[in-house]
Design an enzyme around this catalytic site. Sequence first.
Site, mmCIF file in Angstrom:
data_model
loop_
_atom_site.group_PDB
_atom_site.id
_atom_site.type_symbol
_atom_site.label_atom_id
_atom_site.label_comp_id
_atom_site.label_asym_id
_atom_site.label_seq_id
_atom_site.Cartn_x
_atom_site.Cartn_y
_atom_site.Cartn_z
ATOM 1 N N SER A 153 -54.363 -16.973 42.734
ATOM 2 C CA SER A 153 -54.299 -17.173 44.064
ATOM 3 C C SER A 153 -52.504 -17.484 44.535
ATOM 4 C CB SER A 153 -54.499 -18.640 44.532
ATOM 5 O OG SER A 153 -56.093 -18.681 44.294
ATOM 6 N N GLU A 174 0.675 -0.991 0.060
ATOM 7 C CA GLU A 174 -0.062 -0.016 0.091
ATOM 8 C C GLU A 174 0.828 1.283 0.064
ATOM 9 O OE1 GLU A 174 -3.596 0.394 -0.223
ATOM 10 O OE2 GLU A 174 -3.340 -1.913 -0.442
#
Length: 846
Positions: A478, A87
Site C-alpha cells: 500500500s 643506497e
Amino acid sequence: MIKFFRFLFVLTVIAAIAGSAFVALTLYYFGRDLPAYKQLANYQPPIMTRVYAGDGRLLAEYATQRRLFVPIRAIPKRVIDAFLAAEDKDFYSEPGIDPLRILRAAFTDIGRLLRHERPEGASTITQQVAKNMLLNNQVTIARKIREILLALRINRALSKNRILELYLNQIYLGSGAYGVAEAALTYFDESLDGLTLSQAAILAGLPKAPSLFSPKLHPRAARARRDWVLARMVADGFVSPQEAAKAKAQPIKTRPREAAEVVSAPYFAEEVRRELVARYGEKTVYEGGLSVRTSLDPRLERAADSALRNGLIAYDRVHGGWRGAIAHIRPGDDWAHPLARVPVPAVAKNAGWRIALVLQTGPQGAAIGFADDEKGEIPFSEMRWARRWHPDGTLGPAPQSAADVVKPGDVVMVAPLASSARAKAGPSLFTLCQVPAVSGAIVAMDPHTGRVLALSGGFSFAISQFDRATQAMRQTGSAIKPFVYLTALDHGFTPSTLVLDAPLSIDQGPDLPPWTPTDYESTYRGPTPLSIGLEDSLNTLTARVARIVGLDAIAHTIERFGILRHMPREYSFVLGAGDTTPLRLTAAYAMLDNGGKRVTPTLIDRIQDRNGATIFRADERACDGCNGVRWKGQAPPAIPDERERIANPLSVFQVISMMRGVVERGTGTAVRALGRPVAGKTGTTNHFRDAWFLGFTPDLVAGVYVGYDDPRSLGHGEAGGVLAAPIFRNFMMKALKGTPARAFPTPPGIELYRVDPMTGLPPAPGEPATYEPFKPGTDPNTNRHFALDWTPGEAAPGEAAPGEAAPGEAAPGEAAPGEASPVAAPVAEGVAAPPQAPQSGTGGLY
C-alpha cells in the site's frame, strides 16, 4: 718478432670486433623489447582513494598499496641525504649505473653462488627504479642486463630529481608502507618534516631488507642498520660526527599511527564504491588517489543504524525464537583461556556485543564470565523471549527458567543493560543477544536535493553485504497508494470526494479470472471520503478509484516518480504488486515532500582527482557568486532552481494533507508520538511478507522496509504500521531532536476548509473536524463531490474512447496532465452533474 706483433695486433683487432659484435648483439637482444621507460616522465604512483562523510570525517579508503605521494621539493634534505648515503652516494654524478660496483659485486657473487647463497645487488637508485617499476624481482643475468640497459636510458630521459622522486615514493619500506611519507606515519606517526635524523636513518636502512631491519619487529637489527647509515652519512659529508653521535644515542622507538576518526556506514560506503567503480573503473578507484566527498550525515547514520537494529531485534524476540548458543566449551576452573580462543563474530564487534560463557543457571537468571575474567549476570527477565526455535520454523513454549534457554558451557552473545536497569550493587547485568533472522533497510534523504543522508541496508554488513536499501527488489504494497490518489486528485477528485467502499470484481480480459481485491478487515463502509481511503488504506476503494481514473494515468504517475520504470497495465499494481527498492521508493516520497519536483538520489557530492581538480559534482547548477568570494555579511548568492516539475503542486499538497491523516488517525498512528507535522504511508504486501513505512517532515524524508531475504510471512498482523512505523518514529526522534517543528508550506491557490474527517462534509456544531485543502472552486461548502458510475459499453472514466485523447494527454480544450480534469467533477448536492462527466443510467455512486 715483427710477425708476432702483427699477429698479436690482428688478434686484438679480431677480439675487439668480436667483443663489439657480442656487445652489440647483447644490446640488441635484450634491448629490443624493453618496457616503455619514457612513460616514467609522467608516471604517477598508485595512491589510495579516500571517501569522506559530509562533515569531512573519513568514511573509507580504497587502495592496493598504502602510499602518500610527496613531490621531491617537499621531501626534507636530511631524508634525501640518508637514502643517498645508504643506497647510492654518487647518484647525482653517475650515468645511471656504477660499473665499479657492478664488477665488484660480480666477483663477490661468484663465491656466493658457489656457496648456494643469494647474489648481492649492486644496483644504483636508477637501477632500482627500473627494476621496481618496469621489471620484476627475478634473480637472473638476463633481468640484470635489462635493468642496466633501462637504467642508462632512464638516466638520459629523466632528470635526477624526477628519478629520485619516483624512487622515494615507490619503494616498499615494510609494514604495508610504500614510499617514505607513508613509512614515516606507519613507524613514527610523523610527517616527513617532523622526522629526526635518527628516524630518517632508520627509514633509509629499510630498503635492503624491510622485515629484517624493521624497528617494530627487530629493534636491535634496526639500531645496527641505523648506525651504519649514520656512519655513511658522516663519511659522505652529509652530517657532522657530532650530529651522528647524538642521533646514535637516541633509542629505537616506534609510535603507532594515530587512528583517524572513521565514520561507520559500511552499506553507504559500499554503495559509493560501486558507483565509483562503475564511473571510473577499479584501477582508478584503487590507485588513482581520488578524494570523494559524500552526502552522509554521520549523526543521522547512527540514528538510522540504531533504529533499524533495535527494530529488527524487537521483532526477532517475538517471532524469531532462540536459535541457540554460538559455541559450547567444557566448563571448568580454567574457563577464561578456552573462551578467549572462541572467535568473536564480526557482528558482535559492530553491534557492541560481547561473547560470554554461561557458568551456571539459577532461578534468577544465568551467571556469565568473560575472557578477561569479568563476571556478570543475565537476569531471567532478559531471557523470557527466548522460546526454542525448531528447524520446521515453529517455536517451543515460553521458558520458565534460565535452564530452559542456556546451560553451563554455552558461549552466547550479550549486551550490557542500560545503566538505569543495572542493580546498585552486585554483578553487571546483561541481556541475551542473537542476530535476527529478519532483515530490513532504512534510507533518509534531503527532499529538496535528493542527497542521501543516511543508508543502512541490513542488520550487519559483516554478516551480509547484500544492500537491501539499493539492491532488494520488493513489492511496495500500500505504500504505492499516495501516487494512485495523486493521479485521482489530478483528475478532479478532492479529499472529500465520496467513493463507494464495497465489494468489487473487475474483468481482466479473456482467459483471465476477475480481479477481486479485499480489505484487511473484510468490512465495507459504503460511500467514503477519498482521504479516509488513504488514511485507512482501503483496497477496494483504491481499486475503484483506479478503475475510474484509468490504469494509463496511474502508470504514468508511478513511472514519472521513478518507482517503476514500466508499470504493467494491471490492476494489482495499483495496490502494490510492483517491485522496487527502498531507495527508489524513498526518492519518490521525497518528490512528494518537495511539492512535485524531480530529484535524483545521490550519495556523492563531489569528486576530486589526485591533483585536487574537481572532476564530478552532483549539483551542476551555475553559481557565479559562489567561488572566491569573501563573506562580509552580504546575502548568499541566488542559485537557480532547475528541478523539473513532475506534478501539480496543489494536488501534491492535498496528498500530503491526506498522508498527515494517515499519521494522525489512520494506519500510521505509531508515528504520531513525534508531535510535529509528519506525513507518511504504511505498506504491507500479501500474507504479510513485506512491511513498509515511508514518511517525511518538510525537510527530511525517510523510508523503512522490513522483511525476510527469502520472502515469507512476517506473521499475521505484522503490517507496516506495526513493524516499520516504530522504526521510522525512533529514527525521526533522534534525527529531529533539537530542530523546531515546521509546517508544510501551502502553495498559492490552495483553500483550507473545515470538514468532518469521516464524511468529508462541513462539520456539525460540536463535531470533530479537520482542515482539508481544496483547489479553487471545489470547496465542500457549496459542492458535493461524487465519483460517478458509468454504463458498460461506454469509455471507462479516465480511459480514452475512440477518437479521444489517451489518458494523460490533453485533448483540445481540456486541461493538461497534472491539472484538474472533469472525470470526477464537483457536483452540487441535488443537482445533475455537468454534461462532461460520464454518468450511468442509475446515477448511483461508483
